[in-house]
Design an enzyme around this catalytic site. Structure first.
Site, mmCIF file in Angstrom:
data_model
loop_
_atom_site.group_PDB
_atom_site.id
_atom_site.type_symbol
_atom_site.label_atom_id
_atom_site.label_comp_id
_atom_site.label_asym_id
_atom_site.label_seq_id
_atom_site.Cartn_x
_atom_site.Cartn_y
_atom_site.Cartn_z
ATOM 1 N N GLY A 1 24.068 6.960 1.906
ATOM 2 C CA GLY A 1 23.170 7.571 0.823
ATOM 3 C C GLY A 1 24.105 7.551 -0.471
ATOM 4 O O GLY A 1 24.247 6.409 -1.360
ATOM 5 N N SER B 1 29.070 2.562 4.354
ATOM 6 C CA SER B 1 28.705 2.717 3.055
ATOM 7 C C SER B 1 29.233 4.161 2.425
ATOM 8 O O SER B 1 30.331 4.409 2.268
ATOM 9 C CB SER B 1 27.056 2.544 3.027
ATOM 10 O OG SER B 1 26.662 2.395 1.564
ATOM 11 N N TRP B 2 28.268 4.923 1.786
ATOM 12 C CA TRP B 2 28.549 6.110 1.189
ATOM 13 C C TRP B 2 29.333 7.096 2.214
ATOM 14 O O TRP B 2 30.330 7.729 2.164
ATOM 15 C CB TRP B 2 27.720 7.125 0.796
ATOM 16 C CG TRP B 2 27.869 8.358 0.705
ATOM 17 C CD1 TRP B 2 27.393 9.440 1.289
ATOM 18 C CD2 TRP B 2 28.824 9.122 -0.259
ATOM 19 N NE1 TRP B 2 27.949 10.728 0.938
ATOM 20 C CE2 TRP B 2 28.878 10.342 -0.035
ATOM 21 C CE3 TRP B 2 29.457 8.464 -1.140
ATOM 22 C CZ2 TRP B 2 29.649 11.216 -0.778
ATOM 23 C CZ3 TRP B 2 30.374 9.511 -1.908
ATOM 24 C CH2 TRP B 2 30.157 10.832 -1.829
ATOM 25 N N ASP C 1 27.302 -8.908 2.282
ATOM 26 C CA ASP C 1 26.850 -7.366 1.870
ATOM 27 C C ASP C 1 26.780 -7.655 0.148
ATOM 28 O O ASP C 1 27.829 -7.534 -0.387
ATOM 29 C CB ASP C 1 28.063 -6.420 2.233
ATOM 30 C CG ASP C 1 27.390 -4.999 2.065
ATOM 31 O OD1 ASP C 1 26.599 -4.862 1.178
ATOM 32 O OD2 ASP C 1 28.072 -4.205 2.748
ATOM 33 N N HIS D 1 24.324 -5.814 4.408
ATOM 34 C CA HIS D 1 24.739 -4.386 4.322
ATOM 35 C C HIS D 1 24.502 -3.776 5.286
ATOM 36 O O HIS D 1 25.055 -2.767 5.908
ATOM 37 C CB HIS D 1 24.379 -3.940 2.900
ATOM 38 C CG HIS D 1 24.908 -2.298 2.670
ATOM 39 N ND1 HIS D 1 26.001 -2.135 2.261
ATOM 40 C CD2 HIS D 1 24.212 -1.277 2.814
ATOM 41 C CE1 HIS D 1 25.930 -0.716 2.154
ATOM 42 N NE2 HIS D 1 24.879 -0.265 2.397
#
Length: 321
Positions: free
Chosen positions: A43, A110-111, A266, A294
């Site tokens: 996120g 990711s985050w 990605d 991604h």
């Protein structure tokens, strides 16, 4: 997805008071007392998902899945008050201490990879290994690439549709316009921006998205997508991370083995970020997944993550035997 076997269902779930008025949802999956693993969702704001549980071996792993501040089942929902990277790092220490865990493996994408790195660099002696997917280093440059420069080059029709949902006078800087709307007061403009952002990011997450349409209208009773709200808050504040901080502090990871799983195509978190970290973190192994974008559900990504979790878990057991 299909109903998961009983072994992938939580054997416990609770709300933990982490201070500042925030309560975090924490669920435990797998083998109580097994090798401890913390999973960090992306996120920011997406929350942990049922699919995340399937990365682990329920007969061997004691997995903690949490919803970070403002996300998922945590309270208060969508709150950006006292919601910074530093707060989230200390929340992980509250959770670790609460459950009496000395050291744990951390898995995030990711985050989630950003937060995992930031935590490991502050508390390296609490981490046995890191498994990171779709590496994001928390810089403004990466954000601009993900939402403006990359789509403008590789998905121009999608970028054009994204910009077209804004008034003409705001289209010169769509990133700033969307962040302003998403971090503003709740209302029709914020809701419409959240739905457009959510569809845009979802399409950019997949190499071949089945639906890349960005809604031109949103029903009055449509549910507000959570991730754009928390994400925009973090983007507005440069993720509360100093420029270049995570690469500069990579030496703190020298005793932590790791794996970086990276989709070749990605668009949101391109391979150059993963390559840059791997070059200053000798204990990490970089694995590029060809024909993948991604998302964690891109072909080959979850399998690579499972292998790394297994292999690094075995190595940690050998080091501590």
């Amino acid at each position: 997805m299909k109903t998961l076997p009983e072994s992938f269902r939580p054997f416990d779930a609770r709300m933990l008071d982490v201070g500042d008025g925030h309560w975090l949802y924490v669920e435990e999956v797998g083998l109580r007392g097994g090798r401890p693993i913390l999973f960090l969702h992306g996120g920011p704001g997406s929350g942990s998902q049922v699919l995340h549980r399937t990365l682990f071996d329920p007969a061997r792993d004691h997995v903690f899945l949490i919803d970070q501040r403002g996300a998922g089942r945590s309270h208060p929902y969508l709150s950006c008050e006292a919601n910074t990277t530093a707060h989230l790092i200390e929340d992980l220490e509250v959770i670790r201490t609460h459950f009496g865990i000395a050291k744990w493996m951390i898995v995030g994408g990711s985050w989630g990879s950003t937060l995992a790195l930031a935590y490991a660099q502050k508390y390296p002696n609490r981490v046995t290994a890191l498994v990171l997917r779709a590496l994001f280093l928390g810089t403004d440059e990466e954000v601009r690439w993900a939402f403006v420069d990359g789509p403008r080059i590789f998905r121009p029709e999608l970028f054009e549709a994204f910009c077209s949902r804004l008034p003409t006078e705001e289209r010169a800087d769509p990133l700033a316009a969307y962040v302003k709307r998403l971090t503003g007061s709740l209302g029709p403009d914020r809701t419409a921006a959240a739905h457009a952002w959510n569809a845009y990011e979802r399409a950019l997450s997949e190499l071949a998205p089945k639906n890349a349409a960005i809604p031109s209208e949103v029903a009055d009773d449509a549910r507000l997508p959570p991730t754009p709200i928390i994400e925009a808050h973090y983007i507005k504040h440069s993720f509360f991370i100093a420029p270049g901080e995570l690469l500069s502090n990579a030496a703190r990871l020298r005793d932590i083995p790791g794996a970086i799983i990276q989709g070749r195509y990605d668009l949101l978190c391109p391979p150059k970020n993963a390559h840059a970290l791997a070059s200053v973190w000798p204990a990490a192994r970089l694995e590029i997944i060809d024909h993948a974008g991604h998302s964690m559900t891109e072909p080959g990504v979850m399998d690579a993550m499972r292998r790394s979790i297994t292999n690094l878990g075995n190595s940690a057991s050998e080091r501590h035997s």
